[in-house]
Write an enzyme that holds these catalytic residues in place. Sequence first.
Site, PDB file in Angstrom:
ATOM      1  N   LYS A   1     -14.449  -3.568  -6.533  1.00 15.89           N
ATOM      2  CA  LYS A   1     -15.301  -2.425  -6.821  1.00 15.89           C
ATOM      3  C   LYS A   1     -14.557  -1.383  -7.663  1.00 15.89           C
ATOM      4  CE  LYS A   1     -17.796   1.344  -4.687  1.00 15.89           C
ATOM      5  NZ  LYS A   1     -17.454   2.406  -3.740  1.00 15.89           N
TER       6      LYS A   1
ATOM      7  N   LYS B   1      -8.996  -9.329 -10.908  1.00 18.22           N
ATOM      8  CA  LYS B   1      -9.534  -9.627  -9.585  1.00 18.22           C
ATOM      9  C   LYS B   1     -10.881  -8.902  -9.426  1.00 18.22           C
ATOM     10  CE  LYS B   1      -7.978  -8.949  -4.941  1.00 18.22           C
ATOM     11  NZ  LYS B   1      -8.033  -8.123  -3.992  1.00 18.22           N
TER      12      LYS B   1
ATOM     13  N   LYS C   1       0.818  -1.220   0.000  1.00 14.12           N
ATOM     14  CA  LYS C   1       0.000   0.000   0.000  1.00 14.12           C
ATOM     15  C   LYS C   1       0.844   1.258   0.000  1.00 14.12           C
ATOM     16  CE  LYS C   1      -4.288  -1.613   0.838  1.00 14.12           C
ATOM     17  NZ  LYS C   1      -5.160  -2.368   1.635  1.00 14.12           N
TER      18      LYS C   1
END
Length: 329
Positions: free
Chosen positions: A203, A200, A116
């Site tokens: 959203k 994958k 991240k």
Amino acid sequence: MSTQKRILSGMRSTNPRLHIGNYEGALRPWLKLQEDHKMYCMVADWHALTELQDEPQDVRKNALEVAKDFVAAGIDPSRSSVFIQSDVKEHAELSLLLGMITGVGKLERNPTYKDKTSDVTSETMISYGLLGYPVLQSADILLYKPSGVPVGKDQAPHLELTREIARSFNAKFGDVFPEFVNVIDQDESRSKVPGLDMRKMSKSYDNCIYLSDTPEQTAKRIKSAFTTPSKIAKSDPGIPEGCSVCQYLKLYSPDWEKQWDEDRRGERGCSQSKNELTELINEYFRPMRERRAALSDDDILDILKKGSDEAREFAAATMDEVRRAMRLV
Ligand code: TRP
């Protein structure tokens, strides 16, 4: 208090609506576990805040929607405790205390954190909360002294860190936290559902089928699903391994092997597959969608009140032990 073995699991409420990938990978395994375990099913709303965007999020609203999806999917609130993390403040207290015995180096080496933060520029703020994500997750787990935690492979490093923190706590302050196992889904072929574009399911890629979609929305999404690019006419051979519709047929159609053969041999068109798949998926998720539609806001608030009372009762007892062990009282 029940003598059944306990299981704790959680899901971040980053998105208000769960998709069929969340269902197959996480919720479906919980349904089996609730038959012979005391389940604590947590909506991790504080964890959703670790990636706070510039815009404020509807944290509470999202968490309530996710809780509805848990119940719609078949989590039985009379047996399992469904609750929202921020309703049980013990999670925050234990997280703070565990933070005192967790090395920063360990947290910086955590793969999720590295992922991240790998492409952030020097102006981007990396929050203390993001670094501490696994400490909060450790608190979530350890409060319930579970025998097992069901999670996907991506969470394995977090569970390992939880174990290390628990061992280090026990070594310093005395045995409070028992060992737990990773509960791996037996039906691993179902746990990886690709998105409608074969990436994958996420959203952010806009490639999901949602549990709460209507049959019409489902049909529309499947119409635009990625199939074999070189298959234009029905007679062109397809490559089921790379076609999202064929991947879903494998999950939801009893006849998928025949359908794959026909696709390979150019004996069926993509639109036929899409129509059949739409029917199958709508049928499969119909009971969940009906349960969800029947669930009022008051119903879910009652369920969460009961769930968080039960969770708090257990968590508070653990916190008493923790405070005593650390000589805070
Ligand atoms: N980190 C988990 C995820 O992203 C969510 C989570 C938070 C969790 N606390 C937990 C999972 C405790 C299992 C146990 O999916």
